[in-house]
Motif scaffolding. Structure first.
Motif, PDB file in Angstrom:
ATOM      1  N   UNK A  17       0.779  -1.227   0.000  1.00  0.00           N
ATOM      2  CA  UNK A  17       0.000   0.000   0.000  1.00  0.00           C
ATOM      3  C   UNK A  17       0.807   1.270   0.000  1.00  0.00           C
ATOM      4  N   UNK A  18       0.414   2.209   0.836  1.00  0.00           N
ATOM      5  CA  UNK A  18       1.070   3.510   0.899  1.00  0.00           C
ATOM      6  C   UNK A  18       2.535   3.362   1.291  1.00  0.00           C
ATOM      7  N   UNK A  19       2.824   2.486   2.248  1.00  0.00           N
ATOM      8  CA  UNK A  19       4.202   2.312   2.682  1.00  0.00           C
ATOM      9  C   UNK A  19       5.114   1.860   1.564  1.00  0.00           C
ATOM     10  N   UNK A  20       4.652   0.908   0.783  1.00  0.00           N
ATOM     11  CA  UNK A  20       5.473   0.452  -0.338  1.00  0.00           C
ATOM     12  C   UNK A  20       5.663   1.556  -1.371  1.00  0.00           C
ATOM     13  N   UNK A  21       4.615   2.318  -1.647  1.00  0.00           N
ATOM     14  CA  UNK A  21       4.734   3.419  -2.605  1.00  0.00           C
ATOM     15  C   UNK A  21       5.742   4.454  -2.113  1.00  0.00           C
ATOM     16  N   UNK A  22       5.747   4.723  -0.817  1.00  0.00           N
ATOM     17  CA  UNK A  22       6.714   5.667  -0.255  1.00  0.00           C
ATOM     18  C   UNK A  22       8.125   5.123  -0.389  1.00  0.00           C
ATOM     19  N   UNK A  23       8.299   3.856  -0.054  1.00  0.00           N
ATOM     20  CA  UNK A  23       9.621   3.242  -0.184  1.00  0.00           C
ATOM     21  C   UNK A  23      10.132   3.347  -1.616  1.00  0.00           C
ATOM     22  N   UNK A  24       9.265   3.054  -2.570  1.00  0.00           N
ATOM     23  CA  UNK A  24       9.644   3.120  -3.987  1.00  0.00           C
ATOM     24  C   UNK A  24      10.057   4.532  -4.382  1.00  0.00           C
ATOM     25  N   UNK A  25       9.295   5.521  -3.937  1.00  0.00           N
ATOM     26  CA  UNK A  25       9.603   6.913  -4.292  1.00  0.00           C
ATOM     27  C   UNK A  25      10.929   7.363  -3.690  1.00  0.00           C
ATOM     28  N   UNK A  26      11.173   7.003  -2.436  1.00  0.00           N
ATOM     29  CA  UNK A  26      12.413   7.408  -1.787  1.00  0.00           C
ATOM     30  C   UNK A  26      13.617   6.721  -2.413  1.00  0.00           C
ATOM     31  N   UNK A  27      13.464   5.438  -2.724  1.00  0.00           N
ATOM     32  CA  UNK A  27      14.554   4.725  -3.389  1.00  0.00           C
ATOM     33  C   UNK A  27      14.832   5.324  -4.760  1.00  0.00           C
ATOM     34  N   UNK A  28      13.779   5.705  -5.462  1.00  0.00           N
ATOM     35  CA  UNK A  28      13.947   6.316  -6.777  1.00  0.00           C
ATOM     36  C   UNK A  28      14.634   7.665  -6.723  1.00  0.00           C
ATOM     37  N   UNK A  29      14.565   8.311  -5.548  1.00  0.00           N
ATOM     38  CA  UNK A  29      15.218   9.606  -5.367  1.00  0.00           C
ATOM     39  C   UNK A  29      16.636   9.467  -4.818  1.00  0.00           C
ATOM     40  N   UNK A  30      17.111   8.218  -4.714  1.00  0.00           N
ATOM     41  CA  UNK A  30      18.497   8.000  -4.326  1.00  0.00           C
ATOM     42  C   UNK A  30      18.725   7.598  -2.896  1.00  0.00           C
ATOM     43  N   UNK A  31      17.678   7.543  -2.078  1.00  0.00           N
ATOM     44  CA  UNK A  31      17.853   7.149  -0.678  1.00  0.00           C
ATOM     45  C   UNK A  31      18.083   5.648  -0.575  1.00  0.00           C
ATOM     46  N   UNK A  32      18.768   5.255   0.486  1.00  0.00           N
ATOM     47  CA  UNK A  32      18.866   3.838   0.827  1.00  0.00           C
ATOM     48  C   UNK A  32      17.707   3.545   1.758  1.00  0.00           C
ATOM     49  N   UNK A  33      16.836   2.629   1.379  1.00  0.00           N
ATOM     50  CA  UNK A  33      15.549   2.450   2.050  1.00  0.00           C
ATOM     51  C   UNK A  33      15.475   1.111   2.771  1.00  0.00           C
TER      52      UNK A  33
END
Length: 253
Positions: A17-33
């Motif tokens: 859900x929302x948590x996975x979408x957030x993880x994906x967005x942060x990883x796509x922005x270069x963060x280590x998630x």
């Protein structure tokens, strides 16, 4: 995009859900998630598909387990820069059938699940002079809905906590905010629609209307829209934004 390059993000409830979408967005922005949740298989699936870099199993309602989990992920990926407290749950019942245990359950998951992870990371953030704490609350933290009094009470408490802690941390380099989605297109809403159809005999469209009618845009929110709001709050450009409840709800609030 390397907006968050070098940052370590932890997302609770990151298995769907929302948590996975957030993880994906942060990883796509270069963060280590790192994602945290109770279902190892679900977490491993998210990591295997590239939406996160690591996972830890923990029940956010248990402060000792949370502390141990954070210590583990810090040893693997470094100090936590971005804490996204997304884990939560909802129960529905008329108030007169809402037991004290139900209220306690909602407070444990939705409020203490936020304060426990915040306790585990805030000291290090303050010492380093940088941090982002973002609680995924709800429009139910800003208004009332019938038959979810325990959930509304807990989410209102989350927003109050965010506003108070933001005042304490204002000069530390740590910001504290909430994101408040309206009804979102997740498994939880889909399960609720199924329960309504089973209990009332309504069609799926009629049941879904019980959720979208609250949104002036007449639709469910996409998890990716919530993730974009979180991504912005994590950015350098949002360093002056703290103590806020950012609503993602099509104009409902």
């Amino acid at each position: 995009m390397n907006l968050l390059q070098g940052r370590h993000a932890v997302v609770t409830g990151g298995g769907r859900g929302i948590g996975r979408a957030i993880a994906r967005a942060l990883a796509g922005a270069g963060a280590r998630v790192t994602i945290v949740g109770r279902n190892q298989a679900a977490l491993d699936h998210v990591v295997s598909e590239g939406d996160a870099h690591g996972a830890a199993v923990a029940d956010v309602t248990d402060p000792d387990i949370v502390q141990a989990a954070i210590q583990t992920v810090v040893s693997r990926h470094g100090p936590v820069d971005l804490m996204i407290a997304n884990a939560g749950s909802a129960v529905s019942a008329p108030f007169m059938k809402s037991t004290p245990a139900m209220f306690q359950q909602m407070l444990d998951v939705n409020l203490l699940g936020v304060t426990n992870v915040t306790h585990a990371v805030l000291g290090s953030m303050t010492e380093r002079g940088f941090g982002r704490i973002i609680a995924v609350a709800s429009t139910a933290g800003l208004k009332g809905y019938p038959y979810v009094s325990a959930y509304c009470a807990a989410k209102h408490a989350v927003v109050g906590f965010v506003r108070a802690l933001a005042q304490e941390t204002a000069t530390t380099g740590v910001t504290v905010n909430a994101v408040c989605p309206g009804f979102t297109d997740t498994d939880l809403v889909a399960e609720s629609v199924q329960r309504i159809t089973a209990k009332t005999g309504r069609s799926r469209e009629q049941a879904l209307n019980e959720f979208v009618k609250h949104n002036p845009q007449q639709r469910l929110i996409s998890p990716s829209e919530v993730a974009e709001a979180v991504l912005w709050l994590c950015s350098e450009g949002a360093r002056s934004v703290t103590g806020q409840a950012i609503v993602v709800a099509g104009g409902e609030i």
